[in-house]
Design a protein around this motif. Sequence first.
Motif, mmCIF file in Angstrom:
data_model
loop_
_atom_site.group_PDB
_atom_site.id
_atom_site.type_symbol
_atom_site.label_atom_id
_atom_site.label_comp_id
_atom_site.label_asym_id
_atom_site.label_seq_id
_atom_site.Cartn_x
_atom_site.Cartn_y
_atom_site.Cartn_z
ATOM 1 N N PHE A 152 -2.548 -5.534 5.676
ATOM 2 C CA PHE A 152 -2.577 -5.135 4.213
ATOM 3 C C PHE A 152 -2.129 -3.214 3.536
ATOM 4 C CE2 PHE A 152 -4.932 -3.441 -0.117
ATOM 5 C CZ PHE A 152 -4.007 -4.030 -1.109
ATOM 6 N N GLU A 153 -1.400 -3.781 2.982
ATOM 7 C CA GLU A 153 -1.155 -1.827 3.015
ATOM 8 C C GLU A 153 -0.587 -1.185 1.758
ATOM 9 O OE1 GLU A 153 3.549 -0.278 3.740
ATOM 10 O OE2 GLU A 153 2.434 -1.371 6.008
ATOM 11 N N HIS A 154 -0.810 -0.288 1.603
ATOM 12 C CA HIS A 154 -1.153 0.687 0.155
ATOM 13 C C HIS A 154 0.348 1.041 0.204
ATOM 14 C CE1 HIS A 154 -5.999 1.306 0.319
ATOM 15 N NE2 HIS A 154 -4.846 -0.546 -0.565
ATOM 16 N N TYR A 190 1.477 -1.911 -4.020
ATOM 17 C CA TYR A 190 0.500 -2.341 -1.964
ATOM 18 C C TYR A 190 1.472 -3.865 -2.045
ATOM 19 C CZ TYR A 190 -1.644 -5.833 -4.690
ATOM 20 O OH TYR A 190 -2.733 -7.482 -5.491
ATOM 21 N N ILE A 197 -6.504 -3.802 6.102
ATOM 22 C CA ILE A 197 -5.666 -2.275 6.161
ATOM 23 C C ILE A 197 -5.763 -1.977 7.723
ATOM 24 C CG2 ILE A 197 -5.376 0.393 6.188
ATOM 25 C CD1 ILE A 197 -6.282 0.043 3.170
ATOM 26 N N SER A 198 -6.904 -1.949 8.213
ATOM 27 C CA SER A 198 -6.727 -1.292 9.776
ATOM 28 C C SER A 198 -5.929 -3.106 10.325
ATOM 29 C CB SER A 198 -8.648 -1.619 10.039
ATOM 30 O OG SER A 198 -9.249 -0.966 9.694
ATOM 31 N N GLU A 238 -11.537 -4.711 1.840
ATOM 32 C CA GLU A 238 -10.030 -3.910 1.829
ATOM 33 C C GLU A 238 -9.043 -3.121 2.924
ATOM 34 O OE1 GLU A 238 -7.439 -1.388 -1.222
ATOM 35 O OE2 GLU A 238 -8.378 -2.635 -1.842
ATOM 36 N N GLN A 239 -10.377 -1.701 3.196
ATOM 37 C CA GLN A 239 -9.687 -1.047 4.399
ATOM 38 C C GLN A 239 -9.521 -1.790 5.870
ATOM 39 O OE1 GLN A 239 -9.588 2.425 4.556
ATOM 40 N NE2 GLN A 239 -9.071 1.789 6.724
ATOM 41 N N LYS A 259 -5.072 3.088 -4.386
ATOM 42 C CA LYS A 259 -6.207 3.030 -3.262
ATOM 43 C C LYS A 259 -6.686 2.949 -3.572
ATOM 44 C CE LYS A 259 -4.384 7.867 -4.691
ATOM 45 N NZ LYS A 259 -3.904 8.822 -2.599
ATOM 46 N N TYR A 300 0.054 -7.536 0.370
ATOM 47 C CA TYR A 300 -0.315 -8.226 1.861
ATOM 48 C C TYR A 300 0.900 -8.428 2.777
ATOM 49 C CZ TYR A 300 -4.474 -8.527 -1.158
ATOM 50 O OH TYR A 300 -6.124 -9.329 -1.695
#
Length: 256
Positions: A96-98, A33, A91-92, A87-88, A102, A35
């Motif tokens: 943060f990105e995967h 992932y 991402i929004s 975490e979600q 997951k 940041y």
Amino acid sequence: MKTRNPKIIPFYIAVAGAVYIFELIIFIILDSYVYMPGVLEDPYYDSAIGAIVSNGLIVPSTCTLIAVYGIRFWWILLIAAGFMGVEQTFISLGIFEHHWWKIIYTGIGLTVLFSMGKRFWNMLCHANHSYLFQLIVLYIINVSLQGSILSFYMIFFQQIEYRPGWFENPSRDNLAFATLFVHIDSVLFALLISLRGNWLWKTLLVGILGCIYLWLIWQRLLFTTGIWPVILLILFQIVIIQLLNGIYRIIGREHL
């Protein structure tokens, strides 16, 4: 302060070290992932700072709270779910990105960590530990202490840089080698403290590390802005040895 138990200090540092060991695999080696807090210009160092704040501060603090107060399993599940929600949200927000990670992995990993943390806390609170237990704890604590200090020094001051040529990204290459080096010398530090080596053995170990730094420079694996960064690295090692000595005494102390 409320519990008046000094063993909270080595527990917290050890939990952070355990997470660092896991992050060496999934974050640095497997690139799970990224940041994007926007703190530093270098994207990889920027991501590393985000990971350090999460894995070195927030997660260990939560684990310490759960362990010390004996929070029950259902609350652990709820707290892990809260981390998944955060975490979600990250991402929004685009910070943060995967890559292949997951959110469910975060929930499972934290549930296991918090549950194991409670067991580890109960073991730590007993004064009669086996030698192997003390050795492992000192190793993990040194990974945490030395890894944190060295990472901040390398990222913010950029006076030393490792170039083993493992990855195309030089920043990732730098942190990967530095992290592996910390893991290796943590074994030596743990042995030194657990065997209660005197000042002669401590001086010998620091001297050997100094020679290794000079050898790495000669082999063009370590680049520095001069001799002072090397001297500073050696001073770091001396400070960490003293910290480990104090932590070792806390681990062996019986809490009444």
